[in-house]
Write a protein that holds these residues in place. Structure first.
Motif, mmCIF file in Angstrom:
data_model
loop_
_atom_site.group_PDB
_atom_site.id
_atom_site.type_symbol
_atom_site.label_atom_id
_atom_site.label_comp_id
_atom_site.label_asym_id
_atom_site.label_seq_id
_atom_site.Cartn_x
_atom_site.Cartn_y
_atom_site.Cartn_z
ATOM 1 N N ALA A 1 45.981 18.260 83.837
ATOM 2 C CA ALA A 1 45.470 18.702 85.136
ATOM 3 C C ALA A 1 43.992 19.044 85.068
ATOM 4 O O ALA A 1 43.260 18.882 86.055
ATOM 5 C CB ALA A 1 46.276 19.910 85.624
ATOM 6 N N THR A 2 43.517 19.496 83.891
ATOM 7 C CA THR A 2 42.095 19.831 83.760
ATOM 8 C C THR A 2 41.212 18.596 83.947
ATOM 9 O O THR A 2 40.091 18.699 84.445
ATOM 10 C CB THR A 2 41.843 20.457 82.391
ATOM 11 O OG1 THR A 2 42.359 19.593 81.362
ATOM 12 C CG2 THR A 2 42.546 21.804 82.273
ATOM 13 N N GLN B 1 40.922 18.043 87.616
ATOM 14 C CA GLN B 1 40.041 19.066 88.199
ATOM 15 C C GLN B 1 38.580 18.776 87.882
ATOM 16 O O GLN B 1 37.702 19.037 88.710
ATOM 17 C CB GLN B 1 40.444 20.444 87.681
ATOM 18 C CG GLN B 1 41.755 20.953 88.250
ATOM 19 C CD GLN B 1 42.175 22.286 87.649
ATOM 20 O OE1 GLN B 1 41.870 22.598 86.493
ATOM 21 N NE2 GLN B 1 42.867 23.086 88.432
ATOM 22 N N ILE C 1 50.280 22.042 83.660
ATOM 23 C CA ILE C 1 49.978 22.925 84.797
ATOM 24 C C ILE C 1 50.586 24.283 84.502
ATOM 25 O O ILE C 1 51.779 24.392 84.208
ATOM 26 C CB ILE C 1 50.525 22.346 86.108
ATOM 27 C CG1 ILE C 1 49.862 21.001 86.397
ATOM 28 C CG2 ILE C 1 50.304 23.306 87.257
ATOM 29 C CD1 ILE C 1 50.334 20.350 87.669
ATOM 30 N N THR D 1 46.279 25.626 90.376
ATOM 31 C CA THR D 1 46.190 24.254 89.885
ATOM 32 C C THR D 1 47.138 23.337 90.648
ATOM 33 O O THR D 1 46.814 22.177 90.929
ATOM 34 C CB THR D 1 46.496 24.219 88.382
ATOM 35 O OG1 THR D 1 45.648 25.145 87.692
ATOM 36 C CG2 THR D 1 46.273 22.834 87.813
ATOM 37 N N ASP E 1 45.468 22.375 93.793
ATOM 38 C CA ASP E 1 44.446 21.350 93.589
ATOM 39 C C ASP E 1 45.077 19.967 93.448
ATOM 40 O O ASP E 1 44.553 18.978 93.980
ATOM 41 C CB ASP E 1 43.631 21.679 92.330
ATOM 42 C CG ASP E 1 42.762 22.911 92.509
ATOM 43 O OD1 ASP E 1 42.505 23.277 93.672
ATOM 44 O OD2 ASP E 1 42.355 23.499 91.496
#
Length: 483
Positions: A361-362, A365, A397, A402, A405
């Motif tokens: 997930a980073t 993002q 996550i 998050t 997002d």
């Protein structure tokens, strides 16, 4: 007779006045007595020197034994520390044990340093004493040149050299302990694999934004004993180094197929995903073995997804790509895992059987914040992949912001601890399904040709004959008519 007093003086070390007295008349008997006394003193000195030498040998032997025991205790403390790290306990309970082990390790190291310094000091003292005795035993002749000056040793440099030697010895002991621990752990892992002690834990993959479970990822665990369960980070490196990867992958695949068979009895099109080791992906022989297993259980392949790291996918050889196509033709779907670069070709991925793209997930993002390298907007990535029938999966996550997002980016699936941690599979999932009992055919009733064969409409069942028309109110009939 004149040579006797100088010989006595040389042996006993008496003064010149005593020698003069011996030369007087009547001093010959005293000279003989003094010579005998000097010989006794020399014998006592030699006996004392031998005793000192024996004591020094015993001291050095004791110091060596103490050093060996200290090194053994250091290795035991290291093994104890590793066992504490492997125990399933809370961090609050493990912290005091770690602190105590670290304190004991420091004390053992300090004692080892002190013992080494004592041994080094004794050795230096013996060397200096030997040099001094050699000089006294053989004085330089008059014609001999003057001895070379003794170099002055810097005490700080000598201490630093001793510390370096101690550090090198400690590093060698640590490396030996690590090699022994690695060999022991490899033997334990090999035994567990040969006995089939492989467990599979499932972590759900949910659909956003409803958070409805649509699949599971099979995460492998290794059961050593009743109280020890190894996580992948504890044994995967050894599995890769010792060549156990294909064996582990075959065990995981058979369990994943059993889970896929169980999910096939459920509604909702659930699937289970599993991973193969890099050694398997790089070996055409190992891939062919797994392909035969998949071909044998072809009816369950629709509920199975095989995950593949992106770096492995980009390095596949033509033979492995051909086996990949064969597995895809048998109904196996693939997921691109551990994605670090979102610059993807959806059409090429679809042709290779890729149906899911799984990334942290980073990473999504970072693209959302404009820190990535995509040529399109981050919000258009999901729709571009969806047009090629490929779904994005956001992994790792851990919180609800998050999740928000990922929903904003239009990502379809998500996975992480915020939804559920990995949980063990129930034993009944792996049980073989029971065969349905055959229906008993009544022998008394003769078989008649059906209505479909004769061309007539099927007769009404007794339930239909007994069913009466349902009475409806006039208001409901009027409502239907006006609708």
């Amino acid at each position: 007779m004149n040579a006797l007093p100088p010989l006595a003086a040389a042996v006993t070390g008496v003064s010149a006045g005593a020698i003069t007295t011996l030369l007087l008349p009547g001093g010959l008997g005293a000279a003989a007595g003094l010579l005998l006394c000097g010989g006794g003193l020399v014998g006592m000195a030699r006996l004392y020197e031998r005793r000192l030498h024996v004591q020094r040998e015993q001291i050095f032997a004791g110091l060596g034994e103490v050093k060996v025991r200290l090194a053994t205790n250091a290795i035991r403390l290291d093994n104890l520390s590793q066992r504490v790290e492997q125990m399933p306990m809370r961090e609050a309970d493990a912290a005091p044990a770690r602190a105590a082990i670290n304190e004991l390790t420091a004390e053992v190291g300090l004692l080892g340093d002190l013992i080494h310094q004592v041994a080094t000091t004794l050795a230096d003292h013996d060397a200096q004493l030997t040099v001094a005795q050699a000089r006294q035993a053989s004085p330089p002749a008059k014609s001999a040149p003057a001895p070379a000056p003794v170099p002055v040793i810097d005490p700080e440099a000598a201490r630093q050299a001793r510390l370096d030697a101690i550090a090198a010895e400690r590093e060698e002991a640590e490396r030996a302990a690590e090699r022994r621990a690695a060999d022991k752990r490899a033997a334990v892992i090999s035994t567990a694999l040969s006995e089939g002690k492989v467990e599979v834990h499932l972590q759900p993959i949910v659909q956003l934004p409803q958070r409805r479970t649509r699949g599971y990822e099979a995460l492998v665990r290794l059961r050593v004993d009743e109280n020890t369960l190894l996580l992948p980070e504890d044994f995967l490196s050894i599995v890769e180094q010792r060549g156990f990867g294909p064996t582990l992958d075959a065990l995981v695949l058979t369990r994943a197929l059993a889970i896929a068979r169980h999910l096939g009895t459920k509604q909702g099109g659930l699937f289970v995903s599993c991973n193969f080791s890099e050694a398997t992906w790089s070996s055409s022989k190992a891939l062919a073995t797994l392909s035969r297993i998949l071909d044998k259980y072809r009816e369950h392949n629709g509920h199975l997804v095989v995950e593949m790291p992106q770096r492995v996918f980009r390095a596949l050889d033509p033979a492995s790509l051909g086996l990949l196509g064969a597995m895809s033709a048998n109904g196996v779907r693939f997921a691109l895992d551990q994605v670090a670069d979102l610059r993807l070709d959806p059409i090429a991925l679809f042709d290779r059987g890729i149906r899911f793209v799984k990334a942290p997930a980073t990473l999504f993002q970072a693209e959302m914040a404009g820190e990535g390298s995509l040529d399109i907007a981050a919000g258009d990535l999901a729709s571009m992949m969806a047009r090629a029938s490929i779904a994005l999966v956001a992994d790792e996550i851990a919180d609800n912001p998050t999740v928000a997002d990922m929903i904003e980016l239009g990502i379809t699936y998500a996975q992480g601890l915020i939804f559920s941690p990995p949980r063990p599979v129930k034993p009944e999932v792996f049980a073989e399904p029971e065969a349905a009992p055959p229906t008993a055919v009544s022998e008394a009733a003769p078989q008649r040709p059906t209505a479909e064969v004769l061309g007539y409409p099927p007769p009404a069942s007794p339930e239909q004959d007994e069913a009466k028309p349902e009475r409806q109110s006039f208001r409901s009939v009027l409502r239907r008519a006006s609708a």
